[in-house]
Write a protein that holds these residues in place. Structure first.
Motif, PDB file in Angstrom:
ATOM      1  N   UNK A  60       0.853  -1.026   0.189  1.00 27.87           N
ATOM      2  CA  UNK A  60       0.067   0.081   0.615  1.00 27.87           C
ATOM      3  C   UNK A  60       0.610   1.166   0.766  1.00 27.87           C
ATOM      4  N   UNK A  61       1.793   1.104   0.819  1.00 26.30           N
ATOM      5  CA  UNK A  61       2.612   2.235   1.154  1.00 26.30           C
ATOM      6  C   UNK A  61       3.969   2.212   0.220  1.00 26.30           C
ATOM      7  N   UNK A  62       4.099   0.954  -0.214  1.00 26.97           N
ATOM      8  CA  UNK A  62       5.318   0.760  -1.001  1.00 26.97           C
ATOM      9  C   UNK A  62       5.015  -0.887  -0.977  1.00 26.97           C
ATOM     10  N   UNK A  63       6.671  -1.306  -1.178  1.00 26.45           N
ATOM     11  CA  UNK A  63       6.732  -2.527  -1.606  1.00 26.45           C
ATOM     12  C   UNK A  63       7.291  -3.413  -0.813  1.00 26.45           C
ATOM     13  N   UNK A  64       5.986  -4.339  -0.818  1.00 27.97           N
ATOM     14  CA  UNK A  64       6.127  -6.119   0.879  1.00 27.97           C
ATOM     15  C   UNK A  64       7.932  -5.943   1.074  1.00 27.97           C
ATOM     16  N   UNK A  65       8.577  -5.961  -0.282  1.00 23.95           N
ATOM     17  CA  UNK A  65       9.425  -6.815   0.563  1.00 23.95           C
ATOM     18  C   UNK A  65      10.892  -5.061   1.304  1.00 23.95           C
ATOM     19  N   UNK A  66      10.589  -4.150   0.783  1.00 25.77           N
ATOM     20  CA  UNK A  66      11.497  -3.178   0.730  1.00 25.77           C
ATOM     21  C   UNK A  66      10.813  -2.142   2.015  1.00 25.77           C
ATOM     22  N   UNK A  67       9.909  -2.550   2.737  1.00 26.96           N
ATOM     23  CA  UNK A  67       9.700  -2.158   3.872  1.00 26.96           C
ATOM     24  C   UNK A  67      10.043  -0.492   4.884  1.00 26.96           C
ATOM     25  N   UNK A  68      11.905  -1.538   4.883  1.00 28.63           N
ATOM     26  CA  UNK A  68      13.053  -0.701   5.194  1.00 28.63           C
ATOM     27  C   UNK A  68      12.954   1.103   4.670  1.00 28.63           C
ATOM     28  N   UNK A  85       6.264  -2.905   9.814  1.00 33.02           N
ATOM     29  CA  UNK A  85       7.352  -4.045  10.774  1.00 33.02           C
ATOM     30  C   UNK A  85       7.647  -5.021   9.452  1.00 33.02           C
ATOM     31  N   UNK A  86       8.445  -5.415   9.854  1.00 28.87           N
ATOM     32  CA  UNK A  86       9.119  -5.954   8.363  1.00 28.87           C
ATOM     33  C   UNK A  86       9.943  -7.190   9.069  1.00 28.87           C
ATOM     34  N   UNK A  87      10.407  -8.301   8.746  1.00 21.64           N
ATOM     35  CA  UNK A  87      11.445  -9.573   9.040  1.00 21.64           C
ATOM     36  C   UNK A  87      12.890  -8.779   8.800  1.00 21.64           C
ATOM     37  N   UNK A  88      13.767  -8.434   9.455  1.00 22.27           N
ATOM     38  CA  UNK A  88      14.945  -8.653   8.666  1.00 22.27           C
ATOM     39  C   UNK A  88      16.302  -8.408   8.077  1.00 22.27           C
ATOM     40  N   UNK A  89      15.336 -10.199   7.540  1.00 23.40           N
ATOM     41  CA  UNK A  89      16.287 -11.165   6.194  1.00 23.40           C
ATOM     42  C   UNK A  89      15.877 -10.194   5.256  1.00 23.40           C
ATOM     43  N   UNK A  90      14.946  -9.792   5.152  1.00 22.33           N
ATOM     44  CA  UNK A  90      14.502  -9.394   3.134  1.00 22.33           C
ATOM     45  C   UNK A  90      15.652  -8.133   3.341  1.00 22.33           C
ATOM     46  N   UNK A  91      16.517  -7.698   3.965  1.00 21.99           N
ATOM     47  CA  UNK A  91      17.708  -6.769   3.920  1.00 21.99           C
ATOM     48  C   UNK A  91      18.802  -7.288   3.546  1.00 21.99           C
ATOM     49  N   UNK A  92      18.852  -8.804   3.550  1.00 24.54           N
ATOM     50  CA  UNK A  92      20.340  -9.070   3.823  1.00 24.54           C
ATOM     51  C   UNK A  92      21.392  -8.818   2.454  1.00 24.54           C
ATOM     52  N   UNK A  93      20.617  -8.570   0.849  1.00 19.78           N
ATOM     53  CA  UNK A  93      21.691  -8.283  -0.320  1.00 19.78           C
ATOM     54  C   UNK A  93      22.580  -7.232   0.528  1.00 19.78           C
ATOM     55  N   UNK A  94      21.664  -6.017   1.403  1.00 17.27           N
ATOM     56  CA  UNK A  94      21.558  -5.468   1.494  1.00 17.27           C
ATOM     57  C   UNK A  94      23.416  -5.447   2.618  1.00 17.27           C
ATOM     58  N   UNK A  95      22.872  -6.164   3.922  1.00 18.31           N
ATOM     59  CA  UNK A  95      23.620  -6.461   4.319  1.00 18.31           C
ATOM     60  C   UNK A  95      23.802  -7.563   5.275  1.00 18.31           C
ATOM     61  N   UNK A  96      24.528  -8.779   4.661  1.00 19.81           N
ATOM     62  CA  UNK A  96      24.000 -10.336   5.744  1.00 19.81           C
ATOM     63  C   UNK A  96      24.473 -10.528   6.504  1.00 19.81           C
ATOM     64  N   UNK A 100      12.594 -17.127  14.224  1.00 20.04           N
ATOM     65  CA  UNK A 100      12.376 -15.893  13.024  1.00 20.04           C
ATOM     66  C   UNK A 100      11.980 -14.414  13.956  1.00 20.04           C
ATOM     67  N   UNK A 101      12.128 -14.420  14.028  1.00 17.43           N
ATOM     68  CA  UNK A 101      12.364 -12.531  14.773  1.00 17.43           C
ATOM     69  C   UNK A 101      11.428 -11.535  13.581  1.00 17.43           C
ATOM     70  N   UNK A 102      10.678 -10.730  14.196  1.00 21.25           N
ATOM     71  CA  UNK A 102      10.633 -10.149  12.997  1.00 21.25           C
ATOM     72  C   UNK A 102      11.082  -8.320  13.810  1.00 21.25           C
ATOM     73  N   UNK A 103      10.354  -7.615  13.518  1.00 20.42           N
ATOM     74  CA  UNK A 103      10.982  -5.708  13.340  1.00 20.42           C
ATOM     75  C   UNK A 103      10.075  -4.844  13.283  1.00 20.42           C
ATOM     76  N   UNK A 104      10.462  -4.181  14.581  1.00 22.47           N
ATOM     77  CA  UNK A 104       9.974  -2.483  14.125  1.00 22.47           C
ATOM     78  C   UNK A 104      10.743  -1.551  13.607  1.00 22.47           C
TER      79      UNK A 104
END
Length: 357
Positions: A75-83, A95-106, A244-248
């Protein structure tokens, strides 16, 4: 007389306990501040007992002064790019899963969980008592310029909902599976053919046979998206994701605009939501296997060779990442020290019975 900091924490804790018990914390008033929250989810437990539950807890703890408006993924942006959506100020928080940003930093997967992680109880202790939460906040601030903290946590995921039976390493060869994070690389080493797609696209991909299998959440969480309707096999346990911890994530300008008291309300709301998600998912997972069997699914337990191999490759992958990534090495060292401290915990925490022999 209590000092201000201690008194505030006491009041917030009392309110948090009231929320956890489902009791009112006082007379509600009109919201003075509203926040737009981006999420990666269209619905399901991540939305209901994650993002929306957090919003409710914030409202309760602030006596209605603070309001979090929760927006579905995309709705506000791509689901995999919340950060990124939060970084750019399109959303105040996410509200996202930090692992989606593993490409930027593993390093992201050390906080989000991977094949070499410990289980959720250990992860919770590391996060809240072993320094993990502080490392998480430092890492997000330095690498992404975001304020971050845990929000929602899973038990071990289901390994796969699959159109094909999967038991052995041979069964994994060429299997087209949807996944994310470090498992993209590790599963390739085990012979699979992984791809990443947002959660909202997975059902259709399974139905059309574009993919053979998917991992997503725990047994309970996977009921909502209905994967069982277009697959025959439920494969356990989730060796790729023992926890699987998620994050704010919060835009730093938004965070800095809050009073110390309101920042503490956000922290406590996130903590209460996280602990409640763990308890709820644990209970519902216990009921889920019977549900899948009633729907005509066959439940398959992975051969020990697959479980051992996944963990072995997860540890090997992490050691390789640590060689060239100072942040990865720092967090991994903290987790290894925690694991060493807890190495004898099974001896004093677990009582053997005939059922556990």
């Amino acid at each position: 007389m209590l000092d201000m900091k201690t008194g505030l924490r006491g009041l917030v804790l009392a309110a948090a306990l009231a929320v956890a018990a489902g009791l009112p914390s006082g007379h509600a008033q009109a919201a003075e501040r509203s926040f737009r929250m981006a999420t990666g989810w269209a619905g399901g437990p991540l939305m209901e007992i994650g993002a929306k539950a957090f919003a409710k807890n914030v409202a309760e703890l602030s006596n209605g002064r603070l309001e979090v408006q929760v927006f579905p993924g995309g709705t506000l942006g791509p689901a995999l790019k919340v950060s990124e959506t939060v970084q750019q100020g399109i959303a105040d928080m996410g509200h996202t899963w930090p692992g989606y940003d593993w490409g930027a930093d593993p390093t992201a997967v050390l906080f989000g969980g991977y094949a070499g992680s410990f289980d959720t109880e250990h992860m919770l202790h590391w996060l809240y008592r072993g320094g993990g939460n502080e490392l998480w906040a430092e890492w997000r601030k330095e690498k992404f310029n975001l304020v971050a903290m845990p929000l929602f946590i899973r038990t071990a995921e289901a390994f796969l909902h699959s159109r094909k039976p999967v038991r052995t390493l041979e069964d994994l060869k060429g299997l087209k599976l949807r996944t994310a994070g470090a498992w993209l690389e590790i599963s390739k080493e085990m012979g699979a053919a992984p791809v990443t797609t947002p959660g909202g696209e997975v059902y259709t991909a399974l139905e059309r046979g574009t993919i053979d299998a998917t991992e997503w959440g725990t047994l309970y969480e996977d009921i909502a998206p209905g994967f069982y309707r277009v697959t025959k096999y439920v494969i356990i346990p989730g060796v790729h994701q023992p926890t699987a911890p998620f994050e704010l994530v919060i835009n730093p300008k938004v965070w800095d605009s809050l009073s110390a008291g309101d920042q503490e309300i956000i922290r406590q709301a996130a903590f209460v939501t996280t602990m409640n998600s763990w308890l709820t998912i644990g209970q519902e997972d216990a009921k889920a296997l019977a549900f899948y069997r009633e729907q005509g699914n066959e439940v398959i337990e992975l051969a020990p060779e697959v479980q051992y191999k996944a963990h072995e490759l997860g540890i090997k992958w992490a050691e390789g990442q640590a060689k060239d990534n100072p942040w990865f090495a720092k967090v991994l060292k903290s987790q290894e020290a925690f694991a060493d401290l807890w190495k004898d915990a099974h001896r004093y925490r677990n009582v053997k019975t005939q059922d556990t022999e």
